[in-house]
Design an enzyme around this catalytic site. Structure first.
Site, PDB file in Angstrom:
ATOM      1  CD  GLU A   1      -1.994  -4.421  11.440  1.00  0.00           C
ATOM      2  OE1 GLU A   1      -2.593  -4.254  10.375  1.00  0.00           O
ATOM      3  OE2 GLU A   1      -0.769  -4.658  11.495  1.00  0.00           O
TER       4      GLU A   1
ATOM      5  N   GLY B   1      -5.064  -2.095   4.973  1.00  0.00           N
ATOM      6  CA  GLY B   1      -4.260  -3.234   4.515  1.00  0.00           C
ATOM      7  C   GLY B   1      -4.926  -4.571   4.789  1.00  0.00           C
ATOM      8  NE  ARG B   2      -6.701  -3.940  10.861  1.00  0.00           N
ATOM      9  CZ  ARG B   2      -6.053  -2.788  10.963  1.00  0.00           C
ATOM     10  NH1 ARG B   2      -4.876  -2.638  10.370  1.00  0.00           N
ATOM     11  NH2 ARG B   2      -6.540  -1.781  11.651  1.00  0.00           N
TER      12      ARG B   2
ATOM     13  CE  LYS C   1       5.650  -0.827  10.195  1.00  0.00           C
ATOM     14  NZ  LYS C   1       4.641  -0.170   9.369  1.00  0.00           N
TER      15      LYS C   1
ATOM     16  CE  LYS D   1      -3.625   2.231   2.728  1.00  0.00           C
ATOM     17  NZ  LYS D   1      -4.568   2.098   3.843  1.00  0.00           N
TER      18      LYS D   1
ATOM     19  CG  HIS E   1      -4.420 -36.230  16.736  1.00  0.00           C
ATOM     20  ND1 HIS E   1      -4.705 -37.443  17.318  1.00  0.00           N
ATOM     21  CD2 HIS E   1      -5.360 -36.050  15.763  1.00  0.00           C
ATOM     22  CE1 HIS E   1      -5.750 -37.998  16.707  1.00  0.00           C
ATOM     23  NE2 HIS E   1      -6.167 -37.158  15.765  1.00  0.00           N
TER      24      HIS E   1
ATOM     25  CD  GLU F   1       9.136  -5.974   7.236  1.00  0.00           C
ATOM     26  OE1 GLU F   1       8.843  -4.870   6.697  1.00  0.00           O
ATOM     27  OE2 GLU F   1       8.901  -6.230   8.433  1.00  0.00           O
TER      28      GLU F   1
END
Ligand code: F6P
Length: 526
Positions: A335, A249-250, A487, A188, A366, A194
Site C-alpha cells: 500500500e 493507517g499502516r 470503494k 481512523k 513443505h 466494513e
C-alpha cells in the site's frame, strides 16, 4: 555467490555483511552483492537524497505531499522531551496524554475495574477494524500473547473482526457472552464501510443479547481521528481514544490503534514495544549507511526489484507467533509503495513494490519452497528467527533453527551435476532433476528473543525499510489513492444488488455478474 564464499575473502564476507542494532542481527552476506555493488547502492541513496528525506520525515514536514500531511509515526513511540513536531506543531504532550488514557483503560479492563453493564468483568475484547486498524494489532497480539505464555497474563481474550463478510463477525460473536464482552471500534476515518457495518451489527447483537441501550456505553469504545462520527455512532467521546492525521493507517499500531495490544499484554509491555521501535528510530537516524539496517534492507529490495527484476519477496518467519507478519507487511509495503507515479507527478521509470508473501517456516518448506529452490523466478527471501526459543518444549528450537539456516545455505550453494553424481546417483536421466542452480539470495534476521522490545524494533525496521524503498523510487509512500476507485464503484453496485435500477452503465461482464447476483438473491433472499 558460492564462488565468493569459496574464494579467499569468503570468511570475511560473512563478517563484513552483518550488521546489528537494537538486539537484531542482520546477516545479508547471502546476497548478490560485492563491496562495489554496495558502494554503488549507497551512492544511489545519496543521489536520491534518502537521508535528507528521512530527516524531513523526522522533522514533521509534509512528506505526504498529496494530502499535505506529516508522517510522524516515530513521535508515537517517542518521549515528550524528544521534541517532535508535525507541520511545526509540537506533538509530544498529546501523544503522552493519549498513552496515559490507554494505560488507565487497559489497566481497568485487565483488573476488572471496568465492567460490563451488569457489573461483570470483561473476559473478551473484540477489535473491529480493517487494514491498518486491524493488521498491526492483530499481528502483535498474535505474536506476544503466545510469547508471554508462561508469564502471568491476566488480560482478556482478544478477537479481531475485519471482513464485511458477515461470517467473520458471526463466528466471533457466537462464542461470546455479551455482558462480559467489550468492542473496540477502531477506524481512523470512522467511515470505512466494513468497520461501520460490523460495528452496527455488533451493537444490534448486544441489544439482542439483553444489554440495555444505556448499558452499551460499557461495551463500546472507539479509536479514531473523527470525533463527530464517533459521537454520531453513539459512543461517548469520553470513551474515545484519539489519534491524528499525521499517523498513516499502516503505521498506526503504536497509536491508540494499539489499544487492543495494551489491553492484551498490559501497558508496561506495550511501552516496551514502543521503546524497541524508538531505539530503531534512533538507529535509522544516526547509523552510517553501511551499518544502517533499514538503509541496507531498503537498498537490497530496490536492487532485486528494479535492477534484477524480482517480482516478489518471500518473508519466512521461523517463529510461529510471527505467522501474521507477512500479511502485515503486505499492507505496509504494497500500500505504501505500489505506485507508478513519482512525487513530482511524473511516471516512475523503474518497477516498484514487489509482491510480499510468505508463511512460517518450516511449513513453507513443505509447500512452495520447491519453487524457490528450482523454479524459474528469482525470489529473494527474508528468514526471520529468534535466538531464544519461544516455546519451552525441549528439542524443537534447534530443529527449527537448523531448518532455517539450511534453507538459506541450500538457496545459496545449490547442488551441481557433479555433486549429484558424487552423491552416488548413477541414472544420468535423473541428474538434471536433482541439480539446484543455487545463487539464490536471502537475508537472515535474528532477534535475541520474541518480546515486546525486539518486536517493536523489528516492526520499526520494516517501516523504515519501506520508507527507504519509497525514497529511492522517489514516490510518496504515505498516500493510497489506489484503494479509492473500487470503494466508489461498490456503492452503486450495492444499491443495484438491493433492487435499485442501475444508475450508471457497467461493462458487460460486470453487468452480467450483477444480474446473476440479483437473480440468486431473488431465489434465496438475504
Ligand atoms: O482502504 C484502505 C485504508 O484506507 C487503509 O489505508 C486503512 O488502513 C484502512 O483503509 C482502514 O481505514 P480506517 O482506519 O479509516 O477505517
Amino acid at each position: 555467490m558460492r564462488d565468493w564464499f569459496d574464494g579467499p575473502h569468503g570468511a570475511a564476507r560473512a563478517e563484513r555483511f552483518t550488521a546489528e542494532a537494537c538486539g537484531l542481527t542482520l546477516d545479508y552476506a547471502k546476497n548478490r552483492i560485492t563491496d562495489e555493488t554496495l558502494a554503488l547502492l549507497f551512492a544511489l541513496a545519496a543521489q536520491a537524497r534518502v537521508a535528507e528525506r528521512r530527516d524531513s520525515m523526522y522533522a514533521g514536514e509534509p512528506v505526504n505531499v498529496t494530502e499535505h500531511r506529516a508522517a510522524l509515526h516515530i513521535a508515537l513511540r517517542a518521549y515528550p522531551e524528544d521534541g517532535y513536531r508535525a507541520l511545526g506543531v509540537p506533538v509530544g504532550a498529546q501523544v503522552a496524554e493519549v498513552l496515559a488514557q490507554m494505560a488507565r483503560f487497559a489497566e481497568a479492563v485487565r483488573s476488572g475495574a471496568w465492567t460490563g453493564f451488569d457489573g461483570r468483568a470483561i473476559t473478551d475484547v473484540v477489535n473491529i477494524g480493517i487494514g491498518g486498524s486491524d493488521l498491526g494489532p492483530r499481528m502483535v497480539c498474535r505474536a506476544l500473547a503466545t510469547a508471554q505464555a508462561g508469564t502471568h497474563n491476566t488480560g482478556p481474550r482478544m478477537h479481531f473482526v475485519a471482513n464485511v463478510d458477515g461470517s467473520d463477525l458471526a463466528r466471533t460473536l457466537s462464542g461470546l457472552d455479551a455482558a462480559a464482552t467489550l468492542v473496540i471500534v477502531c477506524s481512523k476515518t470512522f467511515t470505512t464501510l466494513e468497520t461501520m457495518a460490523n460495528a452496527r451489527t455488533a451493537r444490534d447483537w448486544f441489544l439482542h443479547q439483553g444489554v440495555s441501550r444505556a448499558g452499551l456505553a460499557r461495551h463500546f469504545v472507539a479509536v479514531s481521528t473523527n470525533r463527530e462520527a464517533v459521537a454520531g455512532f453513539g459512543i461517548d467521546p469520553a470513551n474515545m481514544f484519539p489519534f491524528w492525521d499525521w499517523v498513516g493507517g499502516r503505521f498506526s499500531l503504536w497509536s491508540a490503534v494499539g489499544l487492543s495490544i495494551a489491553v492484551a499484554i498490559g501497558f508496561d509491555r506495550f511501552r516496551q514495544l514502543l521503546d524497541g521501535a524508538r531505539a530503531m528510530d534512533l538507529h535509522f537516524a544516526s547509523a552510517p549507511p553501511p551499518r544502517n539496517l533499514p538503509m541496507i534492507l531498503g537498498l537490497l529490495d530496490v536492487w532485486y526489484r528494479s535492477f534484477l527484476g524480482a517480482g516478489s519477496r518471500c518473508v519466512a518467519p521461523y517463529c510461529e507467533p510471527l505467522e501474521l507478519l507477512p500479511s502485515f507487511l503486505q499492507q505496509l509495503e504494497m500500500e505504501s509503495n505500489g505506485k507508478s507515479v513519482r512525487l513530482d507527478g511524473g511516471a516512475l521509470a523503474a518497477d516498484s513494490a514487489a509482491v510480499v508473501w510468505g508463511t512460517t517456516g518450516t511449513n513453507g518448506q513443505h509447500a512452495y519452497f520447491q519453487m524457490m529452490h528450482q523454479g524459474s523466478q528469482l525470489v529473494p527471501v527474508d528468514f526471520i528467527a529468534t535466538l531464544a526459543p519461544v516455546s519451552d518444549l525441549p528439542g524443537h528450537h534447534t530443529k527449527l533453527l537448523a531448518n532455517c539456516f539450511a534453507q538459506g545455505e541450500a538457496l545459496l550453494r545449490g547442488r551441481s551435476a557433479d555433486e549429484v553424481r558424487a552423491e552416488g546417483v548413477r541414472d544420468e536421466t535423473l541428474v538434471p532433476h536433482l541439480v539446484f542452480a543455487g545463487n539464490r539470495p536471502s537475508n537472515t534476521l535474528l532477534l535475541q528473543r520474541l518480546d515486546p522490545y525486539h518486536l517493536g524494533a523489528l516492526l520499526a525496521l520494516c517501516e523504515h525499510r519501506t520508507f527507504v524503498q519509497g525514497a529511492l523510487w522517489q514516490i510518496n509512500s504515505f498516500d493510497q489513492w489506489g484503494v479509492e476507485l473500487g470503494k466508489k464503484l461498490a456503492a452503486p453496485i450495492q444499491q443495484e444488488l438491493e433492487g435499485t435500477p442501475a444508475a450508471a452503465a457497467h461493462d458487460a461482464s460486470t453487468a452480467a455478474l450483477i444480474r446473476r447476483a440479483r437473480a440468486a438473491r431473488a431465489t434465496v433472499p438475504y
